[in-house]
Design a protein around this motif. Structure first.
Motif, PDB file in Angstrom:
ATOM      1  N   GLU A 185       0.863  -1.184   0.000  1.00  0.00           N
ATOM      2  CA  GLU A 185       0.000   0.000   0.000  1.00  0.00           C
ATOM      3  C   GLU A 185       0.893   1.225   0.000  1.00  0.00           C
ATOM      4  OE1 GLU A 185      -2.927  -0.243   3.209  1.00  0.00           O
ATOM      5  OE2 GLU A 185      -2.750  -2.392   3.042  1.00  0.00           O
ATOM      6  N   ARG A 223       0.804   4.141   1.252  1.00  0.00           N
ATOM      7  CA  ARG A 223       1.160   4.905   2.453  1.00  0.00           C
ATOM      8  C   ARG A 223       2.323   4.270   3.189  1.00  0.00           C
ATOM      9  NH1 ARG A 223      -0.860   5.047   8.325  1.00  0.00           N
ATOM     10  NH2 ARG A 223       1.378   5.216   8.426  1.00  0.00           N
ATOM     11  N   TRP A 224       2.377   2.917   3.213  1.00  0.00           N
ATOM     12  CA  TRP A 224       3.456   2.249   3.929  1.00  0.00           C
ATOM     13  C   TRP A 224       4.783   2.358   3.185  1.00  0.00           C
ATOM     14  CZ3 TRP A 224       2.599   1.564   8.814  1.00  0.00           C
ATOM     15  CH2 TRP A 224       1.295   1.349   9.272  1.00  0.00           C
ATOM     16  N   ASP A 267       1.913   3.930  14.312  1.00  0.00           N
ATOM     17  CA  ASP A 267       0.609   4.054  13.647  1.00  0.00           C
ATOM     18  C   ASP A 267      -0.470   3.138  14.242  1.00  0.00           C
ATOM     19  OD1 ASP A 267      -0.802   5.494  11.389  1.00  0.00           O
ATOM     20  OD2 ASP A 267      -1.349   3.427  10.974  1.00  0.00           O
ATOM     21  N   ARG A 268      -0.121   1.900  14.592  1.00  0.00           N
ATOM     22  CA  ARG A 268      -1.094   0.971  15.192  1.00  0.00           C
ATOM     23  C   ARG A 268      -0.624   0.603  16.591  1.00  0.00           C
ATOM     24  NH1 ARG A 268      -1.328  -3.144   9.990  1.00  0.00           N
ATOM     25  NH2 ARG A 268      -2.478  -1.772   8.591  1.00  0.00           N
ATOM     26  N   ASP A 314      -6.600  -5.042  13.155  1.00  0.00           N
ATOM     27  CA  ASP A 314      -5.942  -3.737  13.281  1.00  0.00           C
ATOM     28  C   ASP A 314      -6.673  -2.903  14.328  1.00  0.00           C
ATOM     29  OD1 ASP A 314      -5.085  -1.104  12.943  1.00  0.00           O
ATOM     30  OD2 ASP A 314      -5.051  -1.205  10.755  1.00  0.00           O
ATOM     31  N   ASN A 335      -6.631   0.108  14.883  1.00  0.00           N
ATOM     32  CA  ASN A 335      -7.162   1.376  14.379  1.00  0.00           C
ATOM     33  C   ASN A 335      -8.573   1.225  13.822  1.00  0.00           C
ATOM     34  OD1 ASN A 335      -4.819   2.750  14.905  1.00  0.00           O
ATOM     35  ND2 ASN A 335      -3.992   2.575  12.838  1.00  0.00           N
ATOM     36  N   PHE A 365     -11.597   4.012  13.926  1.00  0.00           N
ATOM     37  CA  PHE A 365     -12.157   4.734  12.770  1.00  0.00           C
ATOM     38  C   PHE A 365     -13.679   4.551  12.750  1.00  0.00           C
ATOM     39  CE2 PHE A 365      -7.984   3.432  10.463  1.00  0.00           C
ATOM     40  CZ  PHE A 365      -7.312   4.539  10.960  1.00  0.00           C
ATOM     41  N   TRP A 406      -7.749  -5.325   4.920  1.00  0.00           N
ATOM     42  CA  TRP A 406      -7.923  -4.065   4.180  1.00  0.00           C
ATOM     43  C   TRP A 406      -7.863  -4.274   2.666  1.00  0.00           C
ATOM     44  CZ3 TRP A 406      -8.716   0.579   6.805  1.00  0.00           C
ATOM     45  CH2 TRP A 406      -8.352   0.624   8.159  1.00  0.00           C
ATOM     46  N   ASN A 442     -10.418   3.426   4.082  1.00  0.00           N
ATOM     47  CA  ASN A 442      -9.161   3.977   3.538  1.00  0.00           C
ATOM     48  C   ASN A 442      -9.218   3.998   2.010  1.00  0.00           C
ATOM     49  OD1 ASN A 442      -8.670   1.330   2.765  1.00  0.00           O
ATOM     50  ND2 ASN A 442      -6.589   1.266   3.571  1.00  0.00           N
ATOM     51  N   GLN A 491      -9.052   7.444   3.019  1.00  0.00           N
ATOM     52  CA  GLN A 491      -8.049   7.874   3.995  1.00  0.00           C
ATOM     53  C   GLN A 491      -6.688   7.522   3.447  1.00  0.00           C
ATOM     54  OE1 GLN A 491      -6.571   6.577   8.466  1.00  0.00           O
ATOM     55  NE2 GLN A 491      -8.306   5.486   7.668  1.00  0.00           N
ATOM     56  N   ASP A 492      -5.715   8.366   3.592  1.00  0.00           N
ATOM     57  CA  ASP A 492      -4.293   8.124   3.270  1.00  0.00           C
ATOM     58  C   ASP A 492      -3.744   9.048   2.193  1.00  0.00           C
ATOM     59  OD1 ASP A 492      -3.918   6.093   5.126  1.00  0.00           O
ATOM     60  OD2 ASP A 492      -4.291   4.478   3.673  1.00  0.00           O
ATOM     61  N   LYS A 494      -3.150  12.007   6.189  1.00  0.00           N
ATOM     62  CA  LYS A 494      -2.321  11.786   7.370  1.00  0.00           C
ATOM     63  C   LYS A 494      -0.894  11.991   6.870  1.00  0.00           C
ATOM     64  CE  LYS A 494      -3.626   7.531   8.529  1.00  0.00           C
ATOM     65  NZ  LYS A 494      -4.084   6.412   9.394  1.00  0.00           N
TER      66      LYS A 494
HETATM   67  C1  BGC Z   1      -3.670   2.744   8.852  1.00  0.00           C
HETATM   68  C2  BGC Z   1      -4.218   3.279   7.550  1.00  0.00           C
HETATM   69  C3  BGC Z   1      -4.059   2.233   6.463  1.00  0.00           C
HETATM   70  C4  BGC Z   1      -4.597   0.893   6.925  1.00  0.00           C
HETATM   71  C5  BGC Z   1      -4.278  -0.199   5.925  1.00  0.00           C
HETATM   72  C6  BGC Z   1      -4.337   1.442   9.194  1.00  0.00           C
HETATM   73  O1  BGC Z   1      -3.859   0.940  10.392  1.00  0.00           O
HETATM   74  O2  BGC Z   1      -3.858   3.675   9.887  1.00  0.00           O
HETATM   75  O3  BGC Z   1      -3.546   4.460   7.193  1.00  0.00           O
HETATM   76  O4  BGC Z   1      -4.743   2.617   5.320  1.00  0.00           O
HETATM   77  O5  BGC Z   1      -4.041   0.523   8.162  1.00  0.00           O
HETATM   78  O6  BGC Z   1      -2.919  -0.366   5.791  1.00  0.00           O
END
Ligand code: BGC
Length: 345
Positions: A43, A45-46, A119-120, A164, A166, A170, A198, A225, A250-251, A271
């Protein structure tokens, strides 16, 4: 200077004052090893997180040992164990499965290695710092946006991976906004399901199922996301509804930005992973030198109230995308508009 960059600057200043910084190549920082375990590089963002963390390490001349677990808990456990045997001072860990990393964190503590949950959150273990964004607010931003565009009707609510920590945050943030509307009878939830790992394909299948079983009668899709938003939009497209049904995200992925410009995705939540990574790295340097890392919150993780630094986020749609994502240098103009069009602008 924004509040977040101020936080980052403070980290670095504290780090330099405490003598853990260097001239970029050698000195005390050269002796510090930091371990990084992240869940995926599939992904965008990572990928950005990793790039930024590598850049931070490069700037300070710190050795960064990196492991990517590709969404596999056993692999992440084994990789973290290896990192802990390699003489690291700090482990920056973004868990694939928030509840399955307690043994890793405890092993770290027993070796005197500081742990930053990146992040998590990591559950049921000693964690020195949790650094992330305000996840409840992210869900609230998404739901508020949808409620404005679709004040009445059927909602598909997708949540992130159940592994996850998070994901429920959310969702809870979103439900804080949607609950009164549901109680008033303005909106009804036609589907409320987590998306395994995800995965965009799983999101696509869920939205297709919701559309099929409700005779296309869906007025909004809460996608947690950008990846899942992409899947949801594919399903909407199959029913001729892409661009007609609002979809969140999101991202600030480049692909999502392109969909926002094209009108098939309504918004994303930005973010700034550059800030996250540099604040985490600054914190790691402080912890490595026996200092403390600034925090602005605490998060209970089943074992302790973890000192936490939660950064702010921005809701982005086509009105502010240029200013927030392109002018800030997060996305290039050509990544959003394509090389030819960007050149002509
Ligand atoms: C992150 C998101 C990301 C999702 C999938 C979440 O824990 O906060 O930014 O889109 O994981 O990787």
């Amino acid at each position: 200077m924004s509040r977040n960059s101020l936080i980052t600057a403070c980290f670095l200043a504290a780090c330099l004052l405490s003598g853990c910084g260097g001239d970029g190549t050698n000195g005390a920082a050269g002796a510090i090893k930091i371990g990084l375990s992240i869940p995926t590089q599939r992904e965008e963002r990572w990928v950005r997180d990793l790039e930024q963390l590598r850049a931070e390490a490069g700037k300070l001349g710190v050795e960064l040992l990196v492991k990517v677990s590709e969404n596999d808990t056993d692999r992440q456990t084994a990789q973290c164990s290896e990192l802990l045997d390699q003489g690291i001072s700090v482990l920056i860990l973004a868990p694939h499965e928030s509840g399955a990393m307690s043994a890793v964190a405890e092993k770290a503590a027993s070796k005197g290695v500081k742990v930053i949950a990146y992040d998590r959150l990591i559950l049921n273990a000693h964690v020195d710092l949790y650094i992330s964004f305000n996840s409840l607010k992210i869900g609230e931003m998404q739901a508020r946006y949808l409620a404005r565009l679709a004040p009445k009707g059927g909602y598909v609510v997708l949540a992130g991976a159940h592994t996850d920590h998070n994901a429920p945050l959310f969702r809870q943030g979103a439900m804080n906004v949607l609950k009164p509307l549901i109680e008033r009878g303005d909106i009804r939830i036609v589907m409320d399901r987590p998306v395994p790992d995800w995965l965009p394909g799983a999101a696509r299948d869920l939205v297709a199922e919701a559309l099929a079983s409700n005779g296309r009668n869906v007025q909004a899709v809460l996608a947690p996301n950008d990846g899942t938003a992409g899947g949801a939009i594919q399903a909407l497209a199959l029913y001729g509804l892409a661009g007609k049904v609002p979809v969140t995200g999101q991202d600030a992925d480049a692909e999502a930005a392109r969909r926002i410009i094209a009108g098939t995705q309504s918004m994303t939540v930005f973010k700034d992973t550059r800030q996250l990574a540099s604040a985490a790295f600054g914190a790691a340097m402080n912890l490595a030198s026996g200092g403390r890392a600034p925090s602005n919150a605490t998060m209970p993780n089943g074992k302790m109230d973890v000192p936490s630094l939660l950064l702010e986020t921005v809701a982005v749609d086509r009105n502010n995308l240029g200013k927030v994502l392109i002018d800030s240098g997060y996305l290039s103009r050509s990544a959003v508009y394509g090389a030819a069009e960007a050149a002509g602008r």
